[in-house]
Design a protein around this motif. Structure first.
Motif, PDB file in Angstrom:
ATOM      1  N   LEU A  29       1.087  -1.403   0.265  1.00  0.00           N
ATOM      2  CA  LEU A  29      -0.553  -0.289   0.250  1.00  0.00           C
ATOM      3  C   LEU A  29       1.047   1.166   0.135  1.00  0.00           C
ATOM      4  N   VAL A  30       2.041   1.369   0.780  1.00  0.00           N
ATOM      5  CA  VAL A  30       2.934   2.378   0.893  1.00  0.00           C
ATOM      6  C   VAL A  30       3.898   2.222   0.600  1.00  0.00           C
ATOM      7  N   GLY A  31       4.195   1.048   1.682  1.00  0.00           N
ATOM      8  CA  GLY A  31       6.061   1.225   1.192  1.00  0.00           C
ATOM      9  C   GLY A  31       6.216   0.518   2.713  1.00  0.00           C
ATOM     10  N   GLU A  32       7.941   0.518   3.121  1.00  0.00           N
ATOM     11  CA  GLU A  32       8.331   0.126   4.438  1.00  0.00           C
ATOM     12  C   GLU A  32       8.526   1.259   5.854  1.00  0.00           C
ATOM     13  N   ARG A  33       8.812   2.449   5.345  1.00  0.00           N
ATOM     14  CA  ARG A  33       8.846   3.604   6.724  1.00  0.00           C
ATOM     15  C   ARG A  33       7.681   4.172   6.902  1.00  0.00           C
ATOM     16  N   PHE A  34       8.034   4.287   8.090  1.00  0.00           N
ATOM     17  CA  PHE A  34       6.857   5.664   8.365  1.00  0.00           C
ATOM     18  C   PHE A  34       6.485   7.008   7.868  1.00  0.00           C
ATOM     19  N   ILE A  35       7.228   7.084   7.411  1.00  0.00           N
ATOM     20  CA  ILE A  35       7.117   8.425   6.584  1.00  0.00           C
ATOM     21  C   ILE A  35       6.545   7.500   5.365  1.00  0.00           C
ATOM     22  N   ASP A  36       6.816   6.853   4.992  1.00  0.00           N
ATOM     23  CA  ASP A  36       5.481   6.306   3.434  1.00  0.00           C
ATOM     24  C   ASP A  36       4.169   6.328   3.758  1.00  0.00           C
ATOM     25  N   LEU A  37       4.370   5.792   5.539  1.00  0.00           N
ATOM     26  CA  LEU A  37       2.600   5.613   5.494  1.00  0.00           C
ATOM     27  C   LEU A  37       2.434   6.890   6.037  1.00  0.00           C
ATOM     28  N   LEU A  38       2.221   7.824   6.637  1.00  0.00           N
ATOM     29  CA  LEU A  38       2.498   9.508   6.821  1.00  0.00           C
ATOM     30  C   LEU A  38       2.515  10.121   5.386  1.00  0.00           C
ATOM     31  N   TRP A  39       2.489   9.341   4.443  1.00  0.00           N
ATOM     32  CA  TRP A  39       2.504   9.916   3.213  1.00  0.00           C
ATOM     33  C   TRP A  39       1.246   9.677   2.676  1.00  0.00           C
ATOM     34  N   HIS A  40       0.724   9.207   3.002  1.00  0.00           N
ATOM     35  CA  HIS A  40      -0.555   7.931   2.908  1.00  0.00           C
ATOM     36  C   HIS A  40      -1.372   8.858   2.724  1.00  0.00           C
ATOM     37  N   LEU A  41      -1.915   9.830   2.385  1.00  0.00           N
ATOM     38  CA  LEU A  41      -2.931  10.970   2.536  1.00  0.00           C
ATOM     39  C   LEU A  41      -4.672  10.730   2.248  1.00  0.00           C
ATOM     40  N   PRO A  42      -5.616  10.812   3.405  1.00  0.00           N
ATOM     41  CA  PRO A  42      -6.762  10.271   3.147  1.00  0.00           C
ATOM     42  C   PRO A  42      -7.259  11.139   1.477  1.00  0.00           C
ATOM     43  N   THR A  43      -8.378  10.160   1.037  1.00  0.00           N
ATOM     44  CA  THR A  43      -8.709  10.381  -0.543  1.00  0.00           C
ATOM     45  C   THR A  43     -10.175  11.179  -0.024  1.00  0.00           C
ATOM     46  N   GLN A  44     -11.212  10.676   0.870  1.00  0.00           N
ATOM     47  CA  GLN A  44     -11.971  11.186   1.080  1.00  0.00           C
ATOM     48  C   GLN A  44     -12.562  11.018   2.003  1.00  0.00           C
ATOM     49  N   LEU A  45     -14.033  12.138   2.057  1.00  0.00           N
ATOM     50  CA  LEU A  45     -14.306  11.891   3.792  1.00  0.00           C
ATOM     51  C   LEU A  45     -15.462  11.853   3.879  1.00  0.00           C
ATOM     52  N   SER A  46     -16.141  11.052   4.983  1.00  0.00           N
ATOM     53  CA  SER A  46     -17.505  11.245   5.192  1.00  0.00           C
ATOM     54  C   SER A  46     -17.488  11.676   6.305  1.00  0.00           C
ATOM     55  N   PHE A  47     -18.889  12.200   6.677  1.00  0.00           N
ATOM     56  CA  PHE A  47     -19.029  13.234   7.641  1.00  0.00           C
ATOM     57  C   PHE A  47     -20.180  11.907   8.710  1.00  0.00           C
ATOM     58  N   ARG A  48     -20.412  11.895  10.214  1.00  0.00           N
ATOM     59  CA  ARG A  48     -21.081  10.995  10.922  1.00  0.00           C
ATOM     60  C   ARG A  48     -21.945  12.044  12.065  1.00  0.00           C
ATOM     61  N   THR A  49     -23.202  11.981  11.770  1.00  0.00           N
ATOM     62  CA  THR A  49     -23.489  13.207  12.506  1.00  0.00           C
ATOM     63  C   THR A  49     -24.275  12.162  13.347  1.00  0.00           C
ATOM     64  N   LYS A  50     -25.019  12.979  14.735  1.00  0.00           N
ATOM     65  CA  LYS A  50     -25.282  12.352  16.095  1.00  0.00           C
ATOM     66  C   LYS A  50     -26.782  12.834  15.708  1.00  0.00           C
ATOM     67  N   ILE A  51     -27.368  11.780  15.510  1.00  0.00           N
ATOM     68  CA  ILE A  51     -29.440  11.970  15.889  1.00  0.00           C
ATOM     69  C   ILE A  51     -29.990  11.671  17.464  1.00  0.00           C
ATOM     70  N   ASP A  52     -31.011  11.556  17.577  1.00  0.00           N
ATOM     71  CA  ASP A  52     -31.613  11.528  18.742  1.00  0.00           C
ATOM     72  C   ASP A  52     -32.575   9.653  18.511  1.00  0.00           C
ATOM     73  N   ASN A  53     -33.155   9.679  16.865  1.00  0.00           N
ATOM     74  CA  ASN A  53     -34.223   8.931  16.839  1.00  0.00           C
ATOM     75  C   ASN A  53     -33.719   8.712  15.724  1.00  0.00           C
ATOM     76  N   ILE A  54     -34.055   6.824  15.249  1.00  0.00           N
ATOM     77  CA  ILE A  54     -33.376   6.555  14.476  1.00  0.00           C
ATOM     78  C   ILE A  54     -34.658   7.136  13.282  1.00  0.00           C
ATOM     79  N   GLN A  55     -36.235   7.789  13.601  1.00  0.00           N
ATOM     80  CA  GLN A  55     -37.129   8.394  11.896  1.00  0.00           C
ATOM     81  C   GLN A  55     -36.312   9.780  11.871  1.00  0.00           C
ATOM     82  N   GLU A  56     -34.842  10.193  12.880  1.00  0.00           N
ATOM     83  CA  GLU A  56     -34.036  11.904  11.852  1.00  0.00           C
ATOM     84  C   GLU A  56     -33.066  11.268  10.962  1.00  0.00           C
ATOM     85  N   ALA A  57     -33.045   9.809  11.142  1.00  0.00           N
ATOM     86  CA  ALA A  57     -31.525   9.898   9.871  1.00  0.00           C
ATOM     87  C   ALA A  57     -32.183  10.055   9.187  1.00  0.00           C
ATOM     88  N   PRO A  58     -30.613  10.747   7.975  1.00  0.00           N
ATOM     89  CA  PRO A  58     -31.294  11.371   6.807  1.00  0.00           C
ATOM     90  C   PRO A  58     -30.840   9.402   6.068  1.00  0.00           C
TER      91      PRO A  58
END
Ligand code: ADP
Ligand code: MG
Length: 694
Positions: A29-58
């Motif tokens: 995936l990245v290589g062998e060294r710590f820095i190789d891992l740190l250069w593995h940058l996120p490619t996407q974002l997702s968001f987690r939302t707090k809800i009170d009850n399941i009917q509110e879930a988008p």
């Protein structure tokens, strides 16, 4: 070396979470060294939302909420899921589903009657007038006081089989936590520091953070560009002799060879040779790029330079990218030099044991005047008696590291790089800022323009009739296919299958060559084609660079739309190598415009058009396009604004590298020392490079 640097170079398997067991996945995936891992940058974002009850879930979002465990219901049969019935704060019922569940684990984190936190993607099935909510394999579940961690932006990393999202994220966090600041190597204070940049890129909050306009991401990309330019500049740098002594030798061997040639040198060759001599006679180290379109006769220019060097009792090494090319060069140059009584040796990965020792001995003793070879030449055990000239053929196929390794065999050898690949304008300065350039802008006399035709693969029969006629005149044909095996997923004409069909028509006149064949098999195939015994060579793109068979006058390329234009131009350059009219037939599956290929024979224009057409994403042929690959950002972008922006950043890094070297040629100032560490991080840490610089 500084302590922070040591940390970044630590091997990943030393982490308990990785160990020997997962090392291979991370390596992939990245290589062998710590820095190789740190250069593995996120490619996407997702968001987690707090809800009170399941009917509110988008729909289609990740949600976090509280719920009470009502009932565990283990799967009845082996394959049926383990269910846990839950109720939310509003008493709505829903179920959690687990496949291949660890029952005991579930009973421990979600005992019946307890209120717990849950996070994941909630699904809702509506049928008639009933609604059923369920969630398979929640991302998180546990005590209420942990729920705070399951809200907000969540980064997504590219993965490989064997690793999960949360594994990678947690290892990255683990590595980043104790990371220390590196000494600063950039002079632009508008960027965050190296460490802050690393920390920020792994905590994206909004989508903009994923773009290269984000200051932290940009800083890391800039660093990579900077290391590249610095490596380039150092590898192209002359070792300045203390005393410049003129060296007005008289070329003897070169004159002898010229008299023996069955043809006249072209004017372009004559002036290129004169330029090379000019360099070599003024007592300075030559660092020159010889650029000339396919078939313009670069090899001969290199041989002439080698002879000048031989006049002074020095050796020449010619580095080539493939074994086939190595064999061909060794044979042709050997033939040329035989009447002069000079020896040409060859070393590739295939020479082993005694044979290899013997070659190495002729190199060491100085018996071999010219040594042709692949990467095998770079090994430490290859020692030259007195290396005077290094020739790098198809130089764009080699990285900075390899060029440095060869140059390290002699501190004073002249360096001649050769390329047929027109380097896009924006990169010329960057890659060759410190090099002199000679151009062969003329083909040997009598060469005709290769007629290029674009033909639908439906008309295969006609194509075969045409080549039948051509072969009956003793001419030879290349037939290039992009893949070697018929795969179920694609209907690409595979070389193997195509070879079979062509053999039905042309019998043993057909030879096959592909990348998975063993060296000796490839040789035998090539030899049969060279000798004219076989007249049709079906192959994958292994023949693409440098191969020279003058009697070949037709190049058929199947699935031409799969290739980049620059690569097509390289392939086409295999024919038209004598004064007979040659043809290039581009077969396509779907209609596609090859107008540029038909109408344009200037490799430089083709390369630019190619970049414009291909844009990002398409990798086929990038190797040929001369554009270097970067790990943090692709220099080729589809959007012209993005492309302009990155070119600007690339140019800025180029300036900073040059500026730094101008002010501090030995890299001994505090910025210089920091830059050395940057080079090491980016694996441009060839000993010679550091030695050369001080
Ligand atoms: P490239 O520039 O693509 O590396 P090569 O060096 O392989 O081209 O040369 C292509 C062919 O042209 C070779 O067969 C070579 O012997 C021949 N050649 C080189 N110079 C001349 C010349 N001045 N006149 C005629 N043929 C030449
Ligand atoms: Mg060549």
């Amino acid at each position: 070396m500084s302590a922070p640097l040591d940390y970044y170079l630590t091997e990943l398997h030393t982490l308990a979470a990785i160990g020997k067991r997962r090392e291979k996945f991370y390596k992939k995936l990245v290589g062998e060294r710590f820095i190789d891992l740190l250069w593995h940058l996120p490619t996407q974002l997702s968001f987690r939302t707090k809800i009170d009850n399941i009917q509110e879930a988008p729909e289609n979002t990740l949600v976090t909420f509280e719920a009470t465990v009502e009932l565990h219901q283990p799967g009845l049969r082996r394959r049926s899921p383990y269910r846990i019935w839950m109720r939310d704060n509003k008493n709505n019922r829903f179920e959690l589903l687990f496949f291949n569940a660890y029952d005991r684990f579930l009973q421990r984190v979600a005992p019946e009657g307890r209120k717990i936190g849950i996070s994941g993607q909630l699904k809702c099935d509506r049928a008639h007038d009933t609604v059923r909510y369920h969630m398979s394999h929640p991302d998180f579940m546990g005590p209420l006081d942990e729920m705070g961690k399951w809200i907000g932006a969540e980064r997504i990393y590219g993965l490989t089989a064997g690793l999960t999202r949360s594994m990678v994220a947690s290892v990255i966090d683990q590595v980043i936590k104790p990371s220390k600041e590196m000494p600063e190597w950039i002079t632009d204070s508008t960027y965050p520091s190296f460490l802050n940049a690393l920390k920020n890129v792994h905590q994206p909050q909004v989508y903009e953070n994923l773009n290269f306009t984000d200051p932290s991401r940009q800083r890391l990309i800039f660093d990579e560009f900077l290391a590249y330019h610095l490596g380039m500049a150092l590898s192209n740098r002359r070792t300045k002799p203390k005393v410049i002594s003129k060296n007005t030798y008289v070329p003897k061997l070169g004159a002898q060879l010229e008299a023996l040639l069955p043809f006249k040198l072209t004017n372009a060759q004559i002036s290129a040779i004169a330029e090379l001599r000019g360099d070599m006679q003024n007592g300075q180290q030559m660092v020159r790029l010889l650029q000339g379109d396919v078939g313009s006769g670069k090899t001969l220019v290199a041989v002439m330079a080698a002879l000048d060097v031989a006049d002074q009792g020095l050796q020449t090494a010619i580095l080539v990218p493939t074994e086939i090319l190595s064999r061909q060069h060794a044979a042709k140059i050997g033939e040329l030099l035989q009447p002069l009584g000079l020896t040409v040796a060859m070393l590739t990965g295939r020479e082993k044991g005694k044979a290899r020792d013997k070659v190495i001995e002729t190199i060491k003793s100085g018996e071999a005047t010219i040594v042709v070879g692949t990467h095998a030449l770079l090994e430490d055990s290859v020692i030259f008696q007195n290396l005077g000239l290094v020739v790098i053929d198809e130089q764009h196929r080699f990285g900075v590291e390899q060029r440095l390794a060869l140059a390290s065999k002699s501190k004073t050898a002249h360096i001649l790089s050769m390329t047929a690949t027109p380097i896009p304008r924006t990169l010329v300065l960057a890659n060759h800022g410190d090099m002199d350039v000679s151009i062969l802008n003329e083909k040997p006399l009598g060469r005709k323009i290769i007629q290029t035709k674009v033909i639908s693969v439906d008309r295969l029969d006609e194509v075969i009739e045409q080549i039948k006629a051509i072969m009956s005149k003793g001419r030879q044909v290349y037939w290039v296919c992009p893949l070697i095996e018929e795969s179920e997923k694609s209907d690409l004409a595979a070389a193997v299958a195509r070879c079979d069909t062509l053999r039905e028509i042309f019998g043993d006149k057909v030879e096959l060559m592909h990348g998975r064949m063993k060296g000796p098999e490839k040789d035998a195939a090539m030899q049969r084609f060279l000798s004219g015994e076989a007249t049709l060579l079906v192959s994958t793109t292994v023949i693409e660079v440098g191969v020279d068979v003058p009697q070949a006058t037709v190049m058929v390329i199947e699935h031409a739309q799969r290739f980049g234009l620059a690569q097509l131009h390289q392939l086409r350059g295999r024919v038209g190598r004598n004064d007979i009219q040659s043809f290039c037939l581009l077969l396509y599956g779907q209609p596609l415009s090859f107008q540029t290929m038909r109408d344009c024979h200037d490799g430089f224009k083709i390369a630019e058009e190619d970049l414009r057409l291909r844009g990002g994403g398409e990798i086929i042929g990038t190797k040929q396009s001369g554009v270097p690959k970067f790990r943090l950002c692709d220099l080729i972008q589809e959007d012209p604004d993005d492309a302009t922006f990155l070119e600007g950043l690339f140019a800025k890094a180029h300036n900073m590298a040059n500026e730094a070297l101008k002010n501090d040629p030995d890299l001994s100032s505090s910025q210089g020392l920091a830059l050395r560490e940057l080079l090491i991080l980016h694996e441009y840490d060839n000993a010679e490079l550091l030695r050369k610089s001080g």
